[in-house]
Design an enzyme around this catalytic site. Structure first.
Site, PDB file in Angstrom:
ATOM      1  N   CYS A  28       0.900  -1.174   0.000  1.00 18.88           N
ATOM      2  CA  CYS A  28       0.000   0.000   0.000  1.00 18.88           C
ATOM      3  C   CYS A  28       0.927   1.210   0.000  1.00 18.88           C
ATOM      4  O   CYS A  28       1.168   1.822   1.032  1.00 18.88           O
ATOM      5  CB  CYS A  28      -0.872   0.006   1.244  1.00 18.88           C
ATOM      6  N   ASP A  60      -4.502  -5.046  -7.409  1.00 17.08           N
ATOM      7  CA  ASP A  60      -5.210  -5.476  -6.211  1.00 17.08           C
ATOM      8  C   ASP A  60      -4.289  -6.442  -5.441  1.00 17.08           C
ATOM      9  O   ASP A  60      -3.551  -7.213  -6.064  1.00 17.08           O
ATOM     10  CB  ASP A  60      -6.491  -6.206  -6.655  1.00 17.08           C
ATOM     11  N   CYS A  84      -1.739   4.171  10.843  1.00 19.66           N
ATOM     12  CA  CYS A  84      -1.676   5.434  11.579  1.00 19.66           C
ATOM     13  C   CYS A  84      -2.983   5.589  12.362  1.00 19.66           C
ATOM     14  O   CYS A  84      -3.537   6.674  12.439  1.00 19.66           O
ATOM     15  CB  CYS A  84      -1.381   6.608  10.660  1.00 19.66           C
TER      16      CYS A  84
HETATM   17  C1  LIG Z   1      -1.583   4.602   4.775  1.00 18.42           C
HETATM   18  S1  LIG Z   1      -1.676   4.798   3.070  1.00 18.42           S
HETATM   19  C2  LIG Z   1      -0.050   4.353   2.558  1.00 18.42           C
HETATM   20  C3  LIG Z   1       1.013   5.381   2.816  1.00 18.42           C
HETATM   21  C4  LIG Z   1       2.335   5.005   2.209  1.00 18.42           C
HETATM   22  N1  LIG Z   1       2.760   3.687   2.628  1.00 18.42           N
HETATM   23  C5  LIG Z   1       3.429   6.011   2.540  1.00 18.42           C
HETATM   24  O1  LIG Z   1       4.212   5.767   3.469  1.00 18.42           O
HETATM   25  O2  LIG Z   1       3.531   7.037   1.853  1.00 18.42           O
HETATM   26  C6  LIG Z   1      -2.602   3.399   2.553  1.00 18.42           C
HETATM   27  C7  LIG Z   1      -2.686   3.186   1.058  1.00 18.42           C
HETATM   28  O3  LIG Z   1      -3.485   2.011   0.826  1.00 18.42           O
HETATM   29  C8  LIG Z   1      -4.243   2.205  -0.345  1.00 18.42           C
HETATM   30  N2  LIG Z   1      -5.438   1.310  -0.342  1.00 18.42           N
HETATM   31  C9  LIG Z   1      -6.726   1.655  -0.185  1.00 18.42           C
HETATM   32  N3  LIG Z   1      -7.505   0.565  -0.269  1.00 18.42           N
HETATM   33  C10 LIG Z   1      -6.711  -0.482  -0.493  1.00 18.42           C
HETATM   34  C11 LIG Z   1      -6.924  -1.868  -0.690  1.00 18.42           C
HETATM   35  N4  LIG Z   1      -8.145  -2.390  -0.658  1.00 18.42           N
HETATM   36  N5  LIG Z   1      -5.849  -2.651  -0.911  1.00 18.42           N
HETATM   37  C12 LIG Z   1      -4.609  -2.133  -0.931  1.00 18.42           C
HETATM   38  N6  LIG Z   1      -4.344  -0.833  -0.746  1.00 18.42           N
HETATM   39  C13 LIG Z   1      -5.372  -0.016  -0.534  1.00 18.42           C
HETATM   40  C14 LIG Z   1      -4.604   3.678  -0.301  1.00 18.42           C
HETATM   41  O4  LIG Z   1      -4.901   4.159  -1.577  1.00 18.42           O
HETATM   42  C15 LIG Z   1      -3.366   4.314   0.303  1.00 18.42           C
HETATM   43  O5  LIG Z   1      -2.508   4.793  -0.700  1.00 18.42           O
END
Ligand SMILES: C[S@@+](CC[C@H](N)C(=O)[O-])C[C@H]1O[C@@H](n2cnc3c(N)ncnc32)[C@H](O)[C@@H]1O
Length: 457
Positions: A108, A159, A229
């Protein structure tokens, strides 16, 4: 700032929490921190700044500057990152004292905070795959990884289920999960309005789904790093127990210094170790992280045989741009080519069967009618040759360049392609003609903001 009462009540039972200190911390301005690029930050940069205790490259800034008008940010000299989440660096150094040849997935990954940290941590023989399922966020991730400039850091947009099909391929998987976001209340008040116990439950269910889908891709003996977070135990300790109950995963504790203010927690049922960050105990925002090792399960499949697509004859053109360690040139879209580390072509062919690779190594450009046309990625690569034709810009010229405007031919420029630099850091390409320059910054990279020149120069 009115914090949700249900959250405050639930946190009463969490170690390290104090409602009054926590509420008071939310009245304070959050600290601003950056993490420097080990190969790009100018020498002595950050020397007078306070260090983030758990991350060698982390620094606190005395106040938040207008980052958009700092060319060093655009050239990848540093990444603006919240200090608590830089603890990933300490975990990595503890678990992998010598990180050699690891295959790592950041599942992610957008906008790229953890991925840029991982890219700097890994050695040249390691491969980082940064994934972001949401397409437009994957674009931002791609830009940030391009600024960071490593050819062994690739980006895909899939995904988690697609990545899970690569049985036992990864040595390390980082899941910085989408969460209810309470840890960032201080930085973004809007998150408070979006918070609800129902959303915490939805997030926890989604976290379980994501982990379930991706875990087959972790090899036996490999590590999972899970982070959020969020302060909610449903998304933190209870996820650790979910992991230990459903998968052959065991806790990997790390030693932390008491004076850092990090709270060590263990999950109620399986005793897995986790680390909580509270803004009233340290200079950072809310964060949670844990490491687990897969005791048994999938082993990596041998990579299938492939027909090499390395464009050997093109490499001659690129040798003048890139340091001649070993790289391969693979064909990309629009008659362009991309450089990847030698020895990683089998991985490229394997990965392509499962995921959509948006960025594979460094796009180096392609042959034009008369000459090689270098791509923007190449200007930001850490492997760029030091002896290239380079022209140093002052702040005004650098900002005009980054706004994709034109400016008078800078002193020292010669006819043809020039790398433009600011404080020695590559920003991009210009082409110098007889009586003008052409600015080759990609249009979508330009600074759109109106600059108040009087205050900046
Ligand atoms: C907490 S943020 C990640 C921040 C990143 N790791 C950073 O340090 O800059 C979580 C990420 O998960 C993505 N996300 C949302 N739904 C998801 C899903 N079903 N499966 C995987 N990733 C997903 C979001 O778009 C987002 O970019």
């Amino acid at each position: 700032m009115e914090l949700p009462i249900q959250l405050l009540e639930e946190l009463e039972s969490v170690p390290g929490f104090s409602a009054s200190d926590f509420t008071e911390a939310h009245r304070q301005v959050p600290p601003t921190s950056i993490r420097m690029h080990p190969l790009k930050a100018p020498v002595h940069y950050g020397e007078n700044l306070d260090a983030v205790p758990w991350c060698n490259a982390g620094r606190y800034l005395p106040e938040r500057p207008l980052f958009t008008v700092d060319p060093l940010l655009h050239g990848g000299a540093y990444y603006v990152q919240e200090a608590s989440s830089m603890f990933l660096d300490y975990i990595l150094r503890s678990v992998y004292p010598e990180p050699e040849g690891l295959r790592v997935l950041d599942l992610c990954a957008a906008p790229g905070g953890k991925s840029t940290l991982l890219a700097s941590f890994l050695d040249e023989r390691s491969l980082l795959i940064s994934n972001e399922v949401i397409r437009n966020r994957a674009g931002i991730l791609g830009e940030n990884m391009t600024r960071w400039g490593y050819k062994n850091a690739w980006v895909c947009s899939n995904d988690p289920k697609d990545l899970g099909k690569m049985q036992g391929y990864f040595d390390l998987i980082v899941v910085d999960a989408p969460c209810s976001g309470s840890g960032l209340f201080r930085k973004d008040e809007r998150a408070i309005a979006e918070w609800s116990p129902e959303n915490v439950q939805l997030c926890a269910a989604r976290q379980q789904r994501i982990l379930h889908d991706v875990l087959p891709a972790l090899k036996e003996g490999g590590c999972l790093i899970y982070a959020t977070c969020s302060y909610s135990p449903e998304e933190d300790e209870q996820i650790m127990d979910f992991l230990a109950a459903q998968f052959p995963l065991e806790s990997v504790p790390v030693t932390v210094q008491d004076d850092w203010g990090i709270v060590r927690v263990t999950s109620a049922i399986h005793g897995i170790n986790g680390y909580r960050f509270f803004p009233h105990r340290l200079r950072g925002e809310g964060f949670f992280i844990t490491v687990l090792r897969k005791a048994s399960g999938e082993t990596a499949m041998p990579l299938p045989k492939f027909k090499s697509v390395h464009a050997r004859q093109m490499a001659v053109q690129i040798d003048r741009f890139l340091e001649q360690d070993s790289y391969l040139l693979l064909p990309a879209e629009n008659n362009q080519f991309m450089a990847i580390p030698a020895g990683m072509e089998a991985d490229y062919h394997y990965l392509k069967q499962f995921v959509y690779l948006r960025k594979t190594g460094i796009t180096v450009g392609g042959p034009g009618p008369k000459e090689w046309i270098p791509e923007h990625d190449l200007a930001l690569s850490v492997d760029l040759r030091k002896q290239l034709q380079t022209v140093e810009l002052d702040l005004e010229q650098a900002l005009l360049y980054l706004k994709k405007e034109t400016f008078a031919t800078p002193a020292g420029a010669v006819k043809g392609w020039n790398l433009v630099t600011y404080k020695g850091l590559g920003l991009g390409w210009i082409k110098v003609l007889d009586n003008r320059i052409n600015n080759y910054l990609p249009k979508n990279w330009r600074i759109r903001m109106d600059i108040d020149w009087e205050t900046i120069l």
